[in-house]
Design a protein around this motif. Structure first.
Motif: not given
Length: 609
Positions: A44, A119, A122-123
């Protein structure tokens, strides 16, 4: 944006896993937690990572250096801070040691005993909200700090264990222990409060307490970022480790690990289980409420002994207590009868493997049925008995996994013939209640077992009545001495008080159970019709609460089972390796209610090529 990982703890509850290494060096499916964490940060684009070490800090630092270098860190710098008093402090002090780093940049704060999907990071990075706590809707397996959110997802309260209320869990969101703090938030709010809190309450506290104070003073400081319970897991002990390995395994390994659990799937609430066999229409809510109302009493009281259980079961089936025995599931009774069984035993194949695996002192005479599409008749059984000279027959009716069904008149004819030959029939009718109403029958009757002293009937109450968690099964025979011998092989308290109470109250719900079985029969007909419309899927006739199917074309059972599990959270029975299923084409599908069955139908349509 930088990241800060707290990794000073000792991880005592993990026992041997942390004897010579830190908690974050524990491996999940062959890779250490700290590896997963660093890889997710690199993926990321995080360029700076601070790690607070303590217990075996030198071991951890050497491990990280052995796994990561300039090429695979993609430019990310790693800095270490040592908590020298890790054994006398808690995570509030570890975070305090990194306070000067917190105020230098926006920070993602993580604990080191987590495994999570990249993820989530990432969020956090993509969210416009500057200060976030990753939270997950509460599920029964979760433990620890929970939050309350308002309609805009602002955290209005943080609950520790002392203030947790099981009656209000629908409003709770568990903290995942991943946060995003802006530089301004750390400088103006968090760090000053952290320093004050530690000064007042000491170093052996948790940094979440500071967030609790902040949320109490202002409900517009920190928001919750909601993620699914599937996306993360916290590992505190070996049981957590086993569950995490299931959740984060991939491909065939994921399916294999799930199969080896043999149940306990309530720990995976997103999973739709079409493998294990249930009654989706029973017990009714009123019965559940009655059991719940007596929960404390049943939890704190011993159950009765075997004789009382026989009286209760006998009352349900109108069988004398001396002719019936209650087991801790049918599996216990199968094991008990298997110990006593010798000589040749005719077994139609395929079958429920638990039986032949327990017949260790007997010689299995297989009646293979795949050449007849897994169907067989009483005549086939009788011919095999006469040809082999066997003195025992095992028959599951409807059979598992084929669903093959012998009607009542055929059964009585077979029993007459076997009686004349001096052959004993072990008759498992665990699924017989699901047959069509006009052909449904039972051999669990006093007059029937007395007419056929060569008959032993086994029934799984767990499967038929939708209460697998209670572990209940029964065995009946006119031979009271045989029944007594089975009782003696079991412990005096082989079932618990909840199971006993279920037997006590069942008769009040007898008509509801009959209606539930009719509902399964109706839904089975609809389900078979829908399945039959799927190309490259052959559906076999069934009178049970499951359907045997065969794949064709470019479809294989192991591949389909993996795809359904990984991509749709659907778990089916892959029959590969089971006797008569050498070809990787066969699956068994449990029948659930209409809504769940439609989910499976749509998934099969999507994943069958």
């Amino acid at each position: 944006m930088q990241a800060l990982i707290l990794a000073a703890g000792m991880g005592k509850r993990l026992g041997r896993y942390t004897k010579n290494a830190t908690k974050c060096m524990v491996k999940v499916n062959g890779k250490a937690l700290i590896e997963y964490a660093i890889e997710s940060l690199v993926q990321n684009g995080i360029k700076k990572l601070i790690i607070v070490v303590g217990y075996k800090g030198d071991v951890l630092i050497d491990f990280i250096k052995s796994k990561f270098n300039a090429s695979n860190l993609n430019g990310m710098e790693i800095e270490y801070i040592e908590n020298k008093v890790y054994d006398k402090t808690n995570n509030i002090y570890s975070l305090y040691l990194a306070c000067d780093r917190l105020v230098q940049d926006d920070t993602i704060l993580l604990e080191s005993d987590l495994i999570y999907k990249p993820s989530i990071i990432k969020q956090l990075l993509e969210s416009k909200d500057p200060n976030l706590a990753v939270v997950s809707p509460f599920e029964p397996w979760m433990d620890g700090t929970c939050t309350l959110l308002d309609e805009n997802n602002y955290i209005t309260g943080i609950l520790d264990k002392a203030h947790f209320d099981w009656l209000h869990t629908e409003n709770y969101h568990k903290t995942v222990n991943i946060y995003k703090f802006s530089k301004d938030f750390s400088k103006n709010y968090y760090v000053p409060f952290l320093e004050a809190y530690q000064k007042a309450f000491g170093k052996n506290e948790y940094y979440e307490q500071v967030l609790k104070v902040l949320s109490f003073l202002s409900s517009s400081v920190l928001k919750g970022l909601k993620v699914s319970g599937e996306e993360w897991y916290e590992i505190d002990d070996p049981a957590d480790l086993a569950i995490a390995e299931n959740r984060f395994a991939t491909g065939k390994e994921k399916l294999t690990r799930l199969q080896k659990r043999y149940g306990g799937y309530w720990r995976f609430p997103q999973l739709k289980d079409y493998c294990y066999l249930v009654n989706p229409y029973f017990p009714p809510q009123k019965m559940v409420d009655e059991l719940t109302a007596s929960f404390k009493t049943l939890l704190t009281q011993y159950p009765s002994g075997a004789q009382e259980q026989s009286i209760l079961a006998g009352k349900i089936y109108n069988i004398l207590p001396e002719n019936i025995v209650v087991g801790n599931g049918a599996a216990e009774l199968i094991a008990s009868l298997g110990e006593k069984l010798t000589g040749k035993v005719v077994v139609p194949y395929p079958t429920f493997n638990e039986y032949p695996e327990r017949f260790k002192n007997a010689e299995i005479v297989p009646l293979y049925t795949q050449d007849k599409d897994f169907s067989y008749t009483a005549k086939d059984i009788l011919e095999t008995v006469k040809k082999s000279g066997a003195k025992t027959v095992l028959l599951i009716n409807p059979d598992n996994p084929s669903g093959n069904f012998l009607k009542q008149e055929e059964m009585f004819s077979l029993l007459d013939e076997l009686k004349n030959l001096g052959v004993t029939l072990y008759f498992d009718e665990s699924f017989i209640d699901f047959a069509e109403k006009n052909i449904r029958y039972t051999l669990l009757k006093q007059d029937i077992i007395e007419k056929y002293p060569n008959l032993v009937v086994v029934k799984s109450i767990s499967k038929s009545y939708g209460v697998p968690g209670l572990r209940l099964g029964i065995l009946a025979s006119a031979d009271a001495d045989y029944v007594t011998s089975i009782k003696k092989t079991n412990t005096i308290w082989n079932i618990n008080s909840f199971a006993e109470y279920y037997l006590q109250i069942y008769e009040k719900y007898n008509s509801v159970y009959a209606a539930a079985c009719n509902s399964i029969a109706d839904e089975r007909n609809r389900f078979i019709k829908e399945l039959s419309g799927i190309k490259n899927l052959k559906v076999y006739p069934s009178q049970a609460n499951f359907i045997l199917c065969k794949l064709s074309g470019d479809n294989y059972s192991d591949e389909l089972a993996v795809s359904l599990l990984e991509k749709a959270n659907v778990y089916i029975k892959d029959l590969t390796g089971k006797t008569c299923f050498d070809e990787k084409r066969y699956i068994r599908l449990a029948i659930r209610n209409r809504e769940d069955n439609d989910i499976l139908i749509n998934a099969l349509k999507e994943f069958i090529k």
